[in-house]
Design an enzyme around this catalytic site. Sequence first.
Site, PDB file in Angstrom:
ATOM      1  N   SER A   1     -12.032 -59.818 -44.131  1.00  0.00           N
ATOM      2  CA  SER A   1     -11.456 -59.590 -45.460  1.00  0.00           C
ATOM      3  C   SER A   1     -12.335 -60.267 -46.510  1.00  0.00           C
ATOM      4  O   SER A   1     -13.117 -61.167 -46.197  1.00  0.00           O
ATOM      5  CB  SER A   1     -10.045 -60.180 -45.506  1.00  0.00           C
ATOM      6  OG  SER A   1      -9.576 -60.197 -46.831  1.00  0.00           O
TER       7      SER A   1
ATOM      8  N   TYR B   1      -4.041 -67.098 -44.319  1.00  0.00           N
ATOM      9  CA  TYR B   1      -4.711 -65.798 -44.138  1.00  0.00           C
ATOM     10  C   TYR B   1      -6.200 -65.921 -44.467  1.00  0.00           C
ATOM     11  O   TYR B   1      -7.047 -65.385 -43.752  1.00  0.00           O
ATOM     12  CB  TYR B   1      -4.015 -64.764 -45.038  1.00  0.00           C
ATOM     13  CG  TYR B   1      -4.491 -63.350 -44.879  1.00  0.00           C
ATOM     14  CD1 TYR B   1      -4.422 -62.684 -43.660  1.00  0.00           C
ATOM     15  CD2 TYR B   1      -5.009 -62.657 -45.972  1.00  0.00           C
ATOM     16  CE1 TYR B   1      -4.850 -61.373 -43.536  1.00  0.00           C
ATOM     17  CE2 TYR B   1      -5.429 -61.335 -45.860  1.00  0.00           C
ATOM     18  CZ  TYR B   1      -5.357 -60.695 -44.634  1.00  0.00           C
ATOM     19  OH  TYR B   1      -5.781 -59.395 -44.517  1.00  0.00           O
TER      20      TYR B   1
END
Length: 277
Positions: A157, A170
Amino acid sequence: MSDQYLQSLFGLSGRVAVVTGGGGVLCGGMSRALGRTGANVAVLDLAREAAQAVADEIREGGGTAIAVQCDVLDRASIEAAAETVLEAFGAADILINGAGGNKRQATTSTDLSFFDLPADAIQWVFNLNFVGTLLPSQVFGRRMAEEGEGVVLNVSSMNAFRPLTRIPAYSAAKAAVSNFTQWLAVHMAQEYSPSIRVNALAPGFFLTEQNRFLLTDPNTQELTERGRTIIDHTPMGRFGAPADLVGAALWLLSPASAFVTGIVVPVDGGFSAFSGV
Ligand code: NAD
């Protein structure tokens, strides 16, 4: 360089692709695209119906696919899924580690400070993204090592390069996924075979179920302030769509990237290139 070589560059016909999180938005898109290339697709997901729906769609489109329920955090479940894939297709050439995501309880907000984030939520997010990438790589990687070839594609990501506000677990987990991508690329090439490649995609911002609560107002569907900030920092001025990942994925999965391993490719509309000024 012959025409035949150029035509075969992106060829995946007959290859067997295993996609974890294949019932989800982004990896469902990649699974459908793989089905269209003539690859045999094993759609693995914790959510059985979601996996089945994607596999059915691939088959309805003339492709070959099976749905397999699998928990990427449970080695026995992954091993059982691998057996099902081998029984169905006789091989597992490609692994996309797509299962992942964030959750509200691991996200800071006006109601939940960093100091109060519960340890179990932090652990849940870290495990799903990092351990859920590592375990399938062990199970399917062992077979690739025996065969002397294979391709792994992880899903990292934007927040792996620089953390995003509000989502510490995350961000850290995806940084770990990028780091592991480099580690496994080196390990597989040096210890087993230079024909086993490991790369990752780093999607920018795609509006999906895992981040909808952060990016849009549930009542009005209007962008939240965070959603607006993201669009303002994305030179292309929009969120990504699942189809935006397909080209980069097919490149990294096919012979077109035969000399590429250990990289993390941003697919982000320019977000990571833009300083904001
Ligand atoms: P999604 O929620 O639509 O898909 C994730 C899928 O993973 C779901 O189908 C879910 O059932 C499955 N899953 C969850 N836990 C599992 C488990 N233990 N075992 C097996 N499957 C499990 O989300 P998405 O946005 O399509 O995300 C796909 C990947 O892309 C994730 O790794 C996510 O972190 C990453 N990503 C998404 C974005 C974005 O903007 N949406 C950006 C960067 C990276």
